[in-house]
Scaffold this motif. Structure first.
Motif, PDB file in Angstrom:
ATOM      1  N   LEU A  92       1.930   9.616   9.332  1.00 45.44           N
ATOM      2  CA  LEU A  92       3.177   8.880   9.542  1.00 45.44           C
ATOM      3  C   LEU A  92       3.003   7.382   9.308  1.00 45.44           C
ATOM      4  O   LEU A  92       3.784   6.771   8.574  1.00 45.44           O
ATOM      5  N   VAL A  93       1.986   6.784   9.878  1.00 42.85           N
ATOM      6  CA  VAL A  93       1.782   5.333   9.713  1.00 42.85           C
ATOM      7  C   VAL A  93       1.504   5.004   8.250  1.00 42.85           C
ATOM      8  O   VAL A  93       2.031   4.024   7.711  1.00 42.85           O
ATOM      9  N   LEU A  94       0.710   5.824   7.581  1.00 42.48           N
ATOM     10  CA  LEU A  94       0.436   5.609   6.160  1.00 42.48           C
ATOM     11  C   LEU A  94       1.731   5.681   5.350  1.00 42.48           C
ATOM     12  O   LEU A  94       1.976   4.839   4.478  1.00 42.48           O
ATOM     13  N   ILE A  95       2.555   6.666   5.631  1.00 46.64           N
ATOM     14  CA  ILE A  95       3.827   6.811   4.914  1.00 46.64           C
ATOM     15  C   ILE A  95       4.711   5.592   5.160  1.00 46.64           C
ATOM     16  O   ILE A  95       5.339   5.068   4.235  1.00 46.64           O
ATOM     17  N   GLN A  96       4.754   5.118   6.397  1.00 51.63           N
ATOM     18  CA  GLN A  96       5.542   3.919   6.703  1.00 51.63           C
ATOM     19  C   GLN A  96       5.015   2.707   5.935  1.00 51.63           C
ATOM     20  O   GLN A  96       5.800   1.907   5.410  1.00 51.63           O
ATOM     21  N   LEU A  97       3.697   2.575   5.850  1.00 48.80           N
ATOM     22  CA  LEU A  97       3.111   1.464   5.097  1.00 48.80           C
ATOM     23  C   LEU A  97       3.405   1.589   3.600  1.00 48.80           C
ATOM     24  O   LEU A  97       3.687   0.583   2.938  1.00 48.80           O
ATOM     25  N   LEU A  98       3.353   2.806   3.079  1.00 50.88           N
ATOM     26  CA  LEU A  98       3.685   3.017   1.659  1.00 50.88           C
ATOM     27  C   LEU A  98       5.150   2.694   1.383  1.00 50.88           C
ATOM     28  O   LEU A  98       5.474   2.095   0.353  1.00 50.88           O
ATOM     29  N   ALA A  99       6.031   3.087   2.295  1.00 53.97           N
ATOM     30  CA  ALA A  99       7.452   2.777   2.129  1.00 53.97           C
ATOM     31  C   ALA A  99       7.665   1.260   2.164  1.00 53.97           C
ATOM     32  O   ALA A  99       8.396   0.709   1.327  1.00 53.97           O
ATOM     33  N   ALA A 100       7.019   0.583   3.103  1.00 56.08           N
ATOM     34  CA  ALA A 100       7.135  -0.873   3.192  1.00 56.08           C
ATOM     35  C   ALA A 100       6.573  -1.546   1.938  1.00 56.08           C
ATOM     36  O   ALA A 100       7.131  -2.528   1.445  1.00 56.08           O
ATOM     37  N   THR A 101       5.492  -0.984   1.401  1.00 59.66           N
ATOM     38  CA  THR A 101       4.909  -1.516   0.166  1.00 59.66           C
ATOM     39  C   THR A 101       5.874  -1.350  -1.001  1.00 59.66           C
ATOM     40  O   THR A 101       6.040  -2.261  -1.816  1.00 59.66           O
ATOM     41  N   ALA A 102       6.537  -0.193  -1.078  1.00 60.85           N
ATOM     42  CA  ALA A 102       7.520   0.034  -2.145  1.00 60.85           C
ATOM     43  C   ALA A 102       8.652  -0.984  -2.053  1.00 60.85           C
ATOM     44  O   ALA A 102       9.084  -1.537  -3.071  1.00 60.85           O
ATOM     45  N   VAL A 103       9.112  -1.252  -0.845  1.00 66.12           N
ATOM     46  CA  VAL A 103      10.173  -2.242  -0.653  1.00 66.12           C
ATOM     47  C   VAL A 103       9.680  -3.623  -1.090  1.00 66.12           C
ATOM     48  O   VAL A 103      10.360  -4.340  -1.838  1.00 66.12           O
ATOM     49  N   ALA A 104       8.488  -4.001  -0.652  1.00 62.10           N
ATOM     50  CA  ALA A 104       7.939  -5.323  -1.011  1.00 62.10           C
ATOM     51  C   ALA A 104       7.754  -5.463  -2.518  1.00 62.10           C
ATOM     52  O   ALA A 104       8.071  -6.506  -3.097  1.00 62.10           O
ATOM     53  N   VAL A 105       7.250  -4.418  -3.157  1.00 62.94           N
ATOM     54  CA  VAL A 105       7.058  -4.459  -4.619  1.00 62.94           C
ATOM     55  C   VAL A 105       8.407  -4.584  -5.321  1.00 62.94           C
ATOM     56  O   VAL A 105       8.551  -5.353  -6.282  1.00 62.94           O
TER      57      VAL A 105
END
Length: 119
Positions: A92-105
Motif C-alpha cells: 500500500l505505501v509503495l503504491i501511494q508513493l508511486l501514485a504521488a510520483t506519477a502526479v509529480a512527474v
C-alpha cells in the motif's frame, strides 16, 4: 434495482476519480486547463490519504448498497476494491508513493511543456 445501479455507477465514478487523481496531470499536457480540476482532485486525494477524510463517493456507494439489500462496504473504496485485490496489502505505501510520483512527474512535465512553448 435503482439502488444497485446507483451503487455500481458510484463505484465506476470512484474508479474514474482515482485514475484522474493519479494520471490527470498528464491530460494537462494536451489540455492545460485540465490542471485546475486535477489540482483539486489531487489535493482531495492527498487529504483523504493523509488525514483519513471520509470520501463522499464512498458514503454514497455504501448507503446505496445497503438500501439495495447488500452489505455495505467493509472499509473505504481503496480498501474494498484495490488493496488486497489489485495489489497486496503490504504494498500500500509503495503504491501511494508511486501514485504521488506519477502526479509529480505529470506536473513537472507540464511545467516544462509550458516553459518550453515559444512566446
Amino acid at each position: 434495482m435503482g439502488w444497485r445501479i446507483l451503487a455500481d455507477a458510484t463505484m465506476v465514478l470512484h474508479f474514474t476519480f482515482v485514475a484522474f487523481v493519479v494520471a490527470g496531470g498528464f491530460l494537462a499536457w494536451r489540455w492545460p486547463r485540465a490542471i485546475v480540476p486535477h489540482l483539486l482532485a489531487a489535493g482531495w486525494g492527498l487529504c483523504i490519504a493523509v488525514f483519513r477524510f471520509n470520501c463522499p463517493l464512498t458514503w454514497v456507494e455504501d448507503r446505496a448498497r445497503e438500501r439495495a439489500g447488500s452489505a455495505g462496504l467493509d472499509g473505504g473504496f481503496i480498501d474494498t476494491y484495490l488493496t488486497g485485490v489489485i495489489y497486496p496489502e503490504r504494498y500500500l505505501v509503495l503504491i501511494q508513493l508511486l501514485a504521488a510520483t506519477a502526479v509529480a512527474v505529470s506536473w513537472a512535465g507540464l511545467a516544462y511543456r509550458v516553459s518550453a512553448r515559444p512566446s
